[in-house]
Design an enzyme around this catalytic site. Structure first.
Site, PDB file in Angstrom:
ATOM      1  N   ALA A  35       0.821  -1.211   0.000  1.00 40.28           N
ATOM      2  CA  ALA A  35       0.000   0.000   0.000  1.00 40.28           C
ATOM      3  C   ALA A  35       0.854   1.259   0.000  1.00 40.28           C
ATOM      4  CB  ALA A  35      -0.922  -0.004   1.220  1.00 40.28           C
ATOM      5  N   ALA A  36       2.033   1.177  -0.610  1.00 35.51           N
ATOM      6  CA  ALA A  36       2.950   2.321  -0.545  1.00 35.51           C
ATOM      7  C   ALA A  36       2.834   3.235  -1.757  1.00 35.51           C
ATOM      8  CB  ALA A  36       4.382   1.829  -0.403  1.00 35.51           C
ATOM      9  N   LYS A  94     -32.640  12.800  13.337  1.00 36.65           N
ATOM     10  CA  LYS A  94     -31.217  12.692  13.658  1.00 36.65           C
ATOM     11  C   LYS A  94     -31.030  12.261  15.103  1.00 36.65           C
ATOM     12  CE  LYS A  94     -28.502  15.322  15.648  1.00 36.65           C
ATOM     13  NZ  LYS A  94     -27.807  16.450  16.252  1.00 36.65           N
ATOM     14  N   TYR A 122     -30.751  23.276  19.015  1.00 41.06           N
ATOM     15  CA  TYR A 122     -29.417  23.900  18.945  1.00 41.06           C
ATOM     16  C   TYR A 122     -29.566  25.382  19.236  1.00 41.06           C
ATOM     17  CZ  TYR A 122     -24.831  24.918  16.829  1.00 41.06           C
ATOM     18  OH  TYR A 122     -23.547  25.317  16.597  1.00 41.06           O
ATOM     19  N   ARG A 145      -2.619   8.030 -10.534  1.00 39.19           N
ATOM     20  CA  ARG A 145      -3.742   8.138 -11.458  1.00 39.19           C
ATOM     21  C   ARG A 145      -5.051   8.576 -10.781  1.00 39.19           C
ATOM     22  NH1 ARG A 145      -2.469   2.287 -13.943  1.00 39.19           N
ATOM     23  NH2 ARG A 145      -1.301   2.175 -11.986  1.00 39.19           N
ATOM     24  N   ASN A 179     -48.393  11.129  17.792  1.00 36.19           N
ATOM     25  CA  ASN A 179     -48.786  11.656  16.493  1.00 36.19           C
ATOM     26  C   ASN A 179     -48.118  13.006  16.319  1.00 36.19           C
ATOM     27  OD1 ASN A 179     -50.283  12.785  14.279  1.00 36.19           O
ATOM     28  ND2 ASN A 179     -51.724  11.096  14.622  1.00 36.19           N
TER      29      ASN A 179
HETATM   30  C1  UD1 Z   1       0.621  -5.042 -10.343  1.00 34.29           C
HETATM   31  C2  UD1 Z   1       1.391  -6.234 -10.916  1.00 34.29           C
HETATM   32  C3  UD1 Z   1       0.654  -6.760 -12.131  1.00 34.29           C
HETATM   33  C4  UD1 Z   1      -0.754  -7.140 -11.756  1.00 34.29           C
HETATM   34  C5  UD1 Z   1      -1.490  -5.968 -11.061  1.00 34.29           C
HETATM   35  C6  UD1 Z   1      -2.787  -6.454 -10.468  1.00 34.29           C
HETATM   36  C7  UD1 Z   1       3.743  -5.818 -10.451  1.00 34.29           C
HETATM   37  C8  UD1 Z   1       5.055  -5.404 -11.015  1.00 34.29           C
HETATM   38  N1  UD1 Z   1       2.714  -5.814 -11.298  1.00 34.29           N
HETATM   39  O1  UD1 Z   1       0.603  -4.017 -11.324  1.00 34.29           O
HETATM   40  O2  UD1 Z   1       1.333  -7.887 -12.662  1.00 34.29           O
HETATM   41  O3  UD1 Z   1      -1.486  -7.534 -12.898  1.00 34.29           O
HETATM   42  O4  UD1 Z   1      -0.700  -5.455  -9.968  1.00 34.29           O
HETATM   43  O5  UD1 Z   1      -3.562  -5.407  -9.927  1.00 34.29           O
HETATM   44  O6  UD1 Z   1       3.667  -6.171  -9.301  1.00 34.29           O
HETATM   45  N2  UD1 Z   1       3.232  -0.737  -4.342  1.00 34.29           N
HETATM   46  C9  UD1 Z   1       4.068  -0.521  -3.271  1.00 34.29           C
HETATM   47  N3  UD1 Z   1       5.344  -0.128  -3.510  1.00 34.29           N
HETATM   48  C10 UD1 Z   1       5.831   0.056  -4.747  1.00 34.29           C
HETATM   49  C11 UD1 Z   1       4.971  -0.159  -5.849  1.00 34.29           C
HETATM   50  C12 UD1 Z   1       3.657  -0.572  -5.597  1.00 34.29           C
HETATM   51  O7  UD1 Z   1       3.678  -0.697  -2.118  1.00 34.29           O
HETATM   52  O8  UD1 Z   1       7.011   0.416  -4.865  1.00 34.29           O
HETATM   53  C13 UD1 Z   1       1.847  -1.168  -4.070  1.00 34.29           C
HETATM   54  C14 UD1 Z   1       0.804  -0.186  -4.578  1.00 34.29           C
HETATM   55  O9  UD1 Z   1       0.459   0.744  -3.561  1.00 34.29           O
HETATM   56  C15 UD1 Z   1      -0.370  -1.102  -4.932  1.00 34.29           C
HETATM   57  C16 UD1 Z   1       0.313  -2.421  -5.280  1.00 34.29           C
HETATM   58  O10 UD1 Z   1       1.614  -2.363  -4.760  1.00 34.29           O
HETATM   59  O11 UD1 Z   1      -1.232  -1.309  -3.826  1.00 34.29           O
HETATM   60  C17 UD1 Z   1       0.364  -2.661  -6.776  1.00 34.29           C
HETATM   61  O12 UD1 Z   1       1.079  -1.597  -7.369  1.00 34.29           O
HETATM   62  P1  UD1 Z   1       0.588  -0.933  -8.711  1.00 34.29           P
HETATM   63  O13 UD1 Z   1       1.522   0.144  -9.077  1.00 34.29           O
HETATM   64  O14 UD1 Z   1      -0.849  -0.601  -8.621  1.00 34.29           O
HETATM   65  O15 UD1 Z   1       0.827  -2.165  -9.687  1.00 34.29           O
HETATM   66  P2  UD1 Z   1       0.115  -2.490 -11.039  1.00 34.29           P
HETATM   67  O16 UD1 Z   1       0.712  -1.641 -12.120  1.00 34.29           O
HETATM   68  O17 UD1 Z   1      -1.335  -2.417 -10.862  1.00 34.29           O
HETATM   69 CA    CA Z   2      -2.781  -1.674  -9.192  1.00 32.90          CA
END
Ligand code: UD1
Ligand code: CA
Length: 442
Positions: free
Chosen positions: A10-11, A339, A375, A16, A365
């Site tokens: 989740a980093a 509320k 308030y 986008r 009623n």
């Molecule tokens: C990734 C997969 C892809 C897959 C897709 C599914 C890789 C290289 N690709 O692509 O094969 O089809 O997910 O949804 O893994 N994240 C980090 N640190 C980083 C990069 C990403 O924590 O340095 C986390 C993002 O926050 C996200 C997850 O990893 O929650 C996936 O990263 P994202 O950039 O969304 O990968 P995709 O391009 O979707």
């Molecule tokens: Ca993704």
């Protein structure tokens, strides 16, 4: 089954999304997507999760502080530079010293994955060194493609940006969910490079490395590709939300609730509704709301974190704000807002009322246009209304105030003093009629 822990990625910034808010804190059906992911993971019975955070990490940590997901322990690790999904998992190694079980890796941006699906995936992964969840998509743009050998076994995953034309034609994609033998995962991570189109350390590359070392890799394909939807943009967020609401409507209909127009009905996954209740068009029910049996709800109703007991008829155009309890057989009609109040059973609020911070008894009623004045510009006060009270039209109840059982309030009153049981309260100026007024003003 071997011991199992989770890593949640989740980093990423979620560029986008074009948002100030970290992507995984964006709500889907009124709950941040990371909470939905943690919830699903905890329901598989996993007792420990390490969440990799980077962009907005402090916001994420403070958001999750104090929240519990079953008995699952949640730890955080910072990935200060986002160098790829493989790099992200590398940051968690220190949490798994001496851990010999399995690690489920999933992403914070796939909130539609159901706990049953994750659970089955983990079970089916038991006999492989590593497994990856896959699914077929009509439009696989952006996803990593699953390349298989002639015999159908896993060969490698190629990211969209690295793929050639024939690889891009493949419909089977990497869903971003994996289950690894923990020791093998961290060994393989040391061998991946960032020699690719994005200059990133790709987690899926570990699978090809393990395969080349003779390890068993399984692809576990799931049939409902909706579950694997990754949220990278606001468009995908809206798509995912729509799917979640459709699932909820189907679940409700299967369990004995009539949903007359699923396309215009938005009920959060947590909401419970009893059998033989009818939901009319334009209904939104949020959060931890509960609706009883034999109710008619709608049309055009907005319910937030409230409880509605059995046999309630509500609508059209009602707003229940958080903390409201509507007891059985109550009728609430046009343009009513309630509320943080309790409405006792069989009471009637047919039209044009605002009832806030009120404890109302049974069989009351409430006349048209009644308003609780709760308030004073600084503080909120409560209104107490007993059983069998009759409130005349256009009454103002200036809180704090108490109307005891059986009292009558004459229409048009501004009630500032308590009304004892069975009294009639008239709180309006006496009417004066001026004779021949029309002639006199000429
Ligand atoms: C990734 C997969 C892809 C897959 C897709 C599914 C890789 C290289 N690709 O692509 O094969 O089809 O997910 O949804 O893994 N994240 C980090 N640190 C980083 C990069 C990403 O924590 O340095 C986390 C993002 O926050 C996200 C997850 O990893 O929650 C996936 O990263 P994202 O950039 O969304 O990968 P995709 O391009 O979707
Ligand atoms: Ca993704």
């Amino acid at each position: 089954m071997s011991e199992i822990a989770a890593v949640i990625l989740a980093a990423g910034k979620g560029t986008r999304m074009k948002s100030k808010l970290p992507k995984i804190l964006h709500p889907i059906c009124h709950r941040p997507m990371i909470e939905r992911v943690l919830d699903a993971v905890s329901k598989t019975g996993i007792s420990r999760a390490v969440v990799v955070v980077g962009f907005g990490g402090d916001k994420i940590k403070s958001h999750l502080e104090g929240k519990s997901f079953g008995s699952m322990k949640i730890e955080f690790v910072d990935q200060t530079e986002q160098l790829g999904t493989g790099h992200a998992v590398m940051q968690t190694e220190k949490f798994f010293n001496g851990f010999t079980g399995k690690i489920l890796v999933t992403c914070g941006d796939t909130p539609l994955l159901k706990s049953e699906t994750l659970k089955k995936f983990v079970e089916d992964s038991q006999n492989s060194s590593a497994s990856v969840m896959t699914t077929d998509l009509d439009d696989a743009t952006g996803y990593g493609r699953v390349i298989r050998d002639q015999d159908g076994s896993f060969a490698k995953i190629v990211e969209h940006k690295d793929a050639n034309e024939s690889e891009r034609a493949i419909r089977e994609i990497n869903a971003g969910v994996y289950c690894f033998d923990s020791r093998k995962l961290f060994d393989a991570l040391k061998k991946i490079t960032n020699q690719n189109a994005q200059g990133e350390y790709y987690l899926p590359d570990t699978l090809a490395i393990l395969k080349s070392e003779g390890e068993s890799i399984s692809c576990i394909k799931i049939s409902d590709s909706n579950e694997t939807l990754g949220i990278n943009s606001r468009k995908q967020l809206a798509d995912a939300e729509k799917i979640m609401y459709q699932w909820k409507n189907l679940e409700l209909m299967d369990s004995g609730v009539t949903v007359s127009d699923p396309d215009s009905t938005f009920i959060d996954p947590e909401v419970e509704i009893g059998i033989d209740t009818t939901i009319l068009p334009g209904t939104i029910i949020e959060g931890n709301s509960k609706i009883g049996e034999d109710c008619v709800i709608g049309a055009y109703i907005y319910i937030q974190d409230s409880i509605v007991e059995n046999g309630v008829k509500m609508g059209p155009f009602v707003h229940l704000r958080p903390g409201t309890r509507i007891e059985s057989e109550v009728k609430i009609g046009n343009f009513v807002e309630v509320k943080n109040s309790t409405i006792g059973k069989e009471s009637k609020l047919p039209h044009l009322q605002y009832i806030g911070d009120t404890d109302m008894g049974s069989r009351v009623n409430v006349g048209c246009g009644t308003v609780t004045c709760n308030y004073d510009g600084k503080k909120k006060y409560r209104t107490k209304i007993g059983d069998d009270v009759f409130i005349g039209c256009n009454s103002n109840l200036v809180a704090p105030v108490e109307i005891e059982n059986g009292a009558y309030l004459a229409a048009g009153g501004t009630i500032t003093k308590n009304v004892p049981a069975d009294n009639l309260a008239i709180a309006r100026a006496r009417q004066v009629n001026f004779e021949n007024w029309n002639d006199r003003r000429k």
